[in-house]
Scaffold this active site. Structure first.
Site, PDB file in Angstrom:
ATOM      1  N   ARG A  56      27.697  56.434  11.845  1.00 20.13           N
ATOM      2  CA  ARG A  56      28.068  55.495  12.922  1.00 20.13           C
ATOM      3  C   ARG A  56      26.873  54.646  13.358  1.00 20.13           C
ATOM      4  NH1 ARG A  56      30.879  58.414  17.388  1.00 20.13           N
ATOM      5  NH2 ARG A  56      30.908  56.319  18.249  1.00 20.13           N
ATOM      6  N   GLN A  88      31.331  52.822  27.905  1.00 19.78           N
ATOM      7  CA  GLN A  88      31.478  54.150  27.289  1.00 19.78           C
ATOM      8  C   GLN A  88      30.966  54.092  25.850  1.00 19.78           C
ATOM      9  OE1 GLN A  88      35.635  55.872  28.441  1.00 19.78           O
ATOM     10  NE2 GLN A  88      35.760  53.652  28.610  1.00 19.78           N
ATOM     11  N   HIS A 106      28.078  57.284  28.198  1.00 18.67           N
ATOM     12  CA  HIS A 106      28.232  58.304  27.144  1.00 18.67           C
ATOM     13  C   HIS A 106      27.045  58.331  26.183  1.00 18.67           C
ATOM     14  CE1 HIS A 106      32.907  58.426  27.770  1.00 18.67           C
ATOM     15  NE2 HIS A 106      32.241  59.081  28.694  1.00 18.67           N
ATOM     16  N   THR A 173      39.675  50.011  26.675  1.00 19.98           N
ATOM     17  CA  THR A 173      39.575  51.473  26.772  1.00 19.98           C
ATOM     18  C   THR A 173      40.959  52.054  27.012  1.00 19.98           C
ATOM     19  OG1 THR A 173      38.607  53.349  27.970  1.00 19.98           O
ATOM     20  CG2 THR A 173      38.825  51.286  29.214  1.00 19.98           C
ATOM     21  N   ASN A 198      43.241  44.465  27.471  1.00 21.03           N
ATOM     22  CA  ASN A 198      43.417  45.367  26.331  1.00 21.03           C
ATOM     23  C   ASN A 198      44.340  44.692  25.323  1.00 21.03           C
ATOM     24  OD1 ASN A 198      44.163  47.763  24.673  1.00 21.03           O
ATOM     25  ND2 ASN A 198      43.172  48.905  26.335  1.00 21.03           N
TER      26      ASN A 198
HETATM   27  C1  BJW Z   1      41.351  46.650  21.927  1.00 23.90           C
HETATM   28  C2  BJW Z   1      41.073  46.068  20.718  1.00 23.90           C
HETATM   29  C3  BJW Z   1      40.717  44.736  20.766  1.00 23.90           C
HETATM   30  C4  BJW Z   1      41.593  48.058  20.276  1.00 23.90           C
HETATM   31  N1  BJW Z   1      40.652  44.112  21.943  1.00 23.90           N
HETATM   32  N2  BJW Z   1      41.301  46.013  23.085  1.00 23.90           N
HETATM   33  C5  BJW Z   1      41.903  67.608  31.453  1.00 23.90           C
HETATM   34  C6  BJW Z   1      42.087  66.652  32.459  1.00 23.90           C
HETATM   35  C7  BJW Z   1      41.039  65.827  32.852  1.00 23.90           C
HETATM   36  C8  BJW Z   1      39.802  65.915  32.252  1.00 23.90           C
HETATM   37  C9  BJW Z   1      39.630  66.834  31.252  1.00 23.90           C
HETATM   38  C10 BJW Z   1      40.667  67.680  30.863  1.00 23.90           C
HETATM   39  N3  BJW Z   1      40.191  68.480  29.865  1.00 23.90           N
HETATM   40  C11 BJW Z   1      38.913  68.148  29.621  1.00 23.90           C
HETATM   41  C12 BJW Z   1      38.548  67.152  30.459  1.00 23.90           C
HETATM   42  C13 BJW Z   1      37.251  66.451  30.529  1.00 23.90           C
HETATM   43  C14 BJW Z   1      37.003  65.586  29.298  1.00 23.90           C
HETATM   44  C15 BJW Z   1      38.217  64.694  29.062  1.00 23.90           C
HETATM   45  O1  BJW Z   1      38.387  63.667  29.677  1.00 23.90           O
HETATM   46  N4  BJW Z   1      39.064  65.059  28.110  1.00 23.90           N
HETATM   47  C16 BJW Z   1      40.268  64.270  27.859  1.00 23.90           C
HETATM   48  C17 BJW Z   1      40.423  64.054  26.363  1.00 23.90           C
HETATM   49  C18 BJW Z   1      41.418  64.922  28.544  1.00 23.90           C
HETATM   50  N5  BJW Z   1      35.844  64.781  29.622  1.00 23.90           N
HETATM   51  C19 BJW Z   1      34.612  65.228  29.426  1.00 23.90           C
HETATM   52  O2  BJW Z   1      34.372  66.313  28.918  1.00 23.90           O
HETATM   53  C20 BJW Z   1      33.498  64.353  29.938  1.00 23.90           C
HETATM   54  N6  BJW Z   1      32.664  65.107  30.808  1.00 23.90           N
HETATM   55  C21 BJW Z   1      33.112  65.573  31.988  1.00 23.90           C
HETATM   56  O3  BJW Z   1      34.244  65.385  32.393  1.00 23.90           O
HETATM   57  O4  BJW Z   1      32.144  66.254  32.686  1.00 23.90           O
HETATM   58  C22 BJW Z   1      32.506  66.800  33.970  1.00 23.90           C
HETATM   59  C23 BJW Z   1      31.895  65.976  35.069  1.00 23.90           C
HETATM   60  C24 BJW Z   1      32.129  64.623  35.156  1.00 23.90           C
HETATM   61  C25 BJW Z   1      31.578  63.872  36.191  1.00 23.90           C
HETATM   62  C26 BJW Z   1      30.780  64.469  37.125  1.00 23.90           C
HETATM   63  C27 BJW Z   1      30.532  65.846  37.049  1.00 23.90           C
HETATM   64  C28 BJW Z   1      31.104  66.585  36.006  1.00 23.90           C
HETATM   65  C29 BJW Z   1      32.637  63.857  28.787  1.00 23.90           C
HETATM   66  C30 BJW Z   1      33.385  62.884  27.927  1.00 23.90           C
HETATM   67  C31 BJW Z   1      32.554  62.519  26.726  1.00 23.90           C
HETATM   68  C32 BJW Z   1      33.329  61.565  25.816  1.00 23.90           C
HETATM   69  N7  BJW Z   1      32.686  61.478  24.595  1.00 23.90           N
HETATM   70  C33 BJW Z   1      33.230  60.598  23.567  1.00 23.90           C
HETATM   71  C34 BJW Z   1      32.474  60.869  22.232  1.00 23.90           C
HETATM   72  C35 BJW Z   1      31.011  60.687  22.357  1.00 23.90           C
HETATM   73  C36 BJW Z   1      30.599  59.264  22.191  1.00 23.90           C
HETATM   74  C37 BJW Z   1      30.742  58.786  20.767  1.00 23.90           C
HETATM   75  O5  BJW Z   1      30.634  59.564  19.821  1.00 23.90           O
HETATM   76  O6  BJW Z   1      30.954  57.556  20.606  1.00 23.90           O
HETATM   77  O7  BJW Z   1      33.141  59.236  23.989  1.00 23.90           O
HETATM   78  S1  BJW Z   1      34.974  60.814  23.253  1.00 23.90           S
HETATM   79  C38 BJW Z   1      35.296  59.120  22.935  1.00 23.90           C
HETATM   80  O8  BJW Z   1      36.277  58.678  23.919  1.00 23.90           O
HETATM   81  C39 BJW Z   1      33.992  58.375  23.217  1.00 23.90           C
HETATM   82  C40 BJW Z   1      34.500  57.214  24.024  1.00 23.90           C
HETATM   83  O9  BJW Z   1      33.459  56.661  24.805  1.00 23.90           O
HETATM   84  C41 BJW Z   1      35.624  57.805  24.835  1.00 23.90           C
HETATM   85  C42 BJW Z   1      36.615  56.797  25.362  1.00 23.90           C
HETATM   86  O10 BJW Z   1      37.295  56.166  24.321  1.00 23.90           O
HETATM   87  P1  BJW Z   1      37.718  54.641  24.448  1.00 23.90           P
HETATM   88  O11 BJW Z   1      36.520  53.791  24.498  1.00 23.90           O
HETATM   89  O12 BJW Z   1      38.698  54.483  25.538  1.00 23.90           O
HETATM   90  O13 BJW Z   1      38.386  54.406  23.008  1.00 23.90           O
HETATM   91  P2  BJW Z   1      39.900  54.657  22.531  1.00 23.90           P
HETATM   92  O14 BJW Z   1      39.896  54.669  21.056  1.00 23.90           O
HETATM   93  O15 BJW Z   1      40.502  55.803  23.218  1.00 23.90           O
HETATM   94  O16 BJW Z   1      40.683  53.356  23.049  1.00 23.90           O
HETATM   95  C43 BJW Z   1      40.424  52.087  22.502  1.00 23.90           C
HETATM   96  C44 BJW Z   1      41.222  51.068  23.291  1.00 23.90           C
HETATM   97  O17 BJW Z   1      40.848  49.782  22.838  1.00 23.90           O
HETATM   98  C45 BJW Z   1      42.748  51.191  23.114  1.00 23.90           C
HETATM   99  O18 BJW Z   1      43.353  51.152  24.393  1.00 23.90           O
HETATM  100  C46 BJW Z   1      43.129  49.948  22.281  1.00 23.90           C
HETATM  101  O19 BJW Z   1      44.403  49.412  22.645  1.00 23.90           O
HETATM  102  C47 BJW Z   1      42.019  49.005  22.663  1.00 23.90           C
HETATM  103  N8  BJW Z   1      41.698  48.027  21.635  1.00 23.90           N
HETATM  104  N9  BJW Z   1      41.240  47.070  19.708  1.00 23.90           N
HETATM  105  C48 BJW Z   1      40.971  44.828  23.072  1.00 23.90           C
HETATM  106  N10 BJW Z   1      40.433  44.080  19.619  1.00 23.90           N
END
Ligand code: BJW
Length: 235
Positions: A56, A88, A106, A173, A198
């Site tokens: 990546r 993110q 992130h 997102t 989006n």
């Molecule tokens: C377009 C387009 C175009 C396409 N034009 N648009 C149950 C309930 C609630 C929370 C939790 C739960 N169980 C676990 C949790 C917590 C967990 C979580 O949220 N899990 C869920 C899956 C439920 N979260 C965590 O663990 C986080 N930490 C945490 O909560 O700590 C506790 C705490 C917080 C705050 C204070 C104190 C304590 C950490 C999250 C870490 C996320 N890591 C990742 C991977 C690492 C980074 C990497 O390798 O790149 O981050 S996961 C991945 O998802 C990555 C991204 O940043 C993140 C978000 O994804 P994103 O950017 O939204 O991408 P997509 O693919 O989902 O969406 C793309 C969008 O673009 C779509 O909508 C398309 O339509 C659109 N699109 N092309 C415009 N051309």
């Protein structure tokens, strides 16, 4: 002047050729996130995790910012001090388009972190599994990325910016990963306007006051023109 907080996700970099996570052929359809994006996965198989992030990092280094990144940098430059850009994304395309002070909640592909002592440094293009930390010398180098179960970076600063904003905008997102997914509610609670940009609206109806649909490379420049005056509202 209106204070704007912008949260970007993978969709803003999609048209630069970087994969999203949850779309039809997104990264999580090809990789098991529990293996490559959790501290447990790294402890079990660091070589697999390094391979994933090395690939990546190479893609990100070879990619170019697109018109959406450029438009956001233009907005920031036109409104100094009033636009907070939170991403993110772990790529550096906002910075390469000219954005300043981007908050990477992130982490960043281009940075390395020592899992033993917390020292950080610029990542090489290829990170070796046994690379020693330049600070403590231990071979515990990892990408400086926030994995599931870890606490995202700069939360105090982000929440303070949201608490003081007039407009919150989420771009490209899916709103599935917390805490970022909850920012829109935080903003709505203090009476800020909320806007989603989006490719397609995310599935919770009524979460945002306004939704602009379409590819970021077209919708974001048009919205920035609207904010900076002159252009008609984007449909
Ligand atoms: C377009 C387009 C175009 C396409 N034009 N648009 C149950 C309930 C609630 C929370 C939790 C739960 N169980 C676990 C949790 C917590 C967990 C979580 O949220 N899990 C869920 C899956 C439920 N979260 C965590 O663990 C986080 N930490 C945490 O909560 O700590 C506790 C705490 C917080 C705050 C204070 C104190 C304590 C950490 C999250 C870490 C996320 N890591 C990742 C991977 C690492 C980074 C990497 O390798 O790149 O981050 S996961 C991945 O998802 C990555 C991204 O940043 C993140 C978000 O994804 P994103 O950017 O939204 O991408 P997509 O693919 O989902 O969406 C793309 C969008 O673009 C779509 O909508 C398309 O339509 C659109 N699109 N092309 C415009 N051309």
């Amino acid at each position: 002047m209106k204070r704007i907080v912008i949260l970007t996700g993978a969709g803003v970099s999609a048209e630069s050729g970087l994969g999203t996570f949850r779309d039809k052929d997104g990264l999580w359809t090809r990789y098991d996130l529990s293996q490559v994006a959790t501290p447990d996965g790294f402890a079990r198989n660091p070589a697999l995790v390094h391979d994933f992030y090395n690939a990546r990092r190479a893609n990100a280094m070879d990619a170019m910012p697109n018109a959406a990144h450029a438009a956001l940098a233009r907005l920031q430059a036109a409104r100094p001090g009033s636009v907070t850009l939170v991403t993110q994304n772990v790529d550096d395309l906002h910075e390469r388009a000219g954005a300043q002070d981007v908050i990477h909640m992130h982490g960043q592909l281009m940075r390395a972190l020592c899992a033993a002592c917390g020292h950080r440094w610029d990542a090489p293009r290829v990170m070796a599994v046994d690379a020693a930390c330049p600070g403590c010398g231990k071979p515990r180098t990892r990408p400086d990325i926030v994995w599931f179960g870890e606490i995202p970076y700069h939360m105090d600063r982000i929440l303070a910016a949201i608490a003081a904003c007039d407009l919150f905008v989420a771009i490209g997102t899916s709103g599935e990963v917390y805490p970022a997914a909850g920012f829109v509610e935080e903003a709505a609670m203090i009476g800020a306007e909320t806007l989603e940009i989006n490719l397609e609206p995310t599935p919770v109806p009524g979460r945002f006051d306004r939704v602009i649909e379409g590819p970021a490379s077209e919708t974001v420049p048009a919205w920035v023109d609207e904010v900076l005056g002159g252009a008609a509202p984007v449909a």
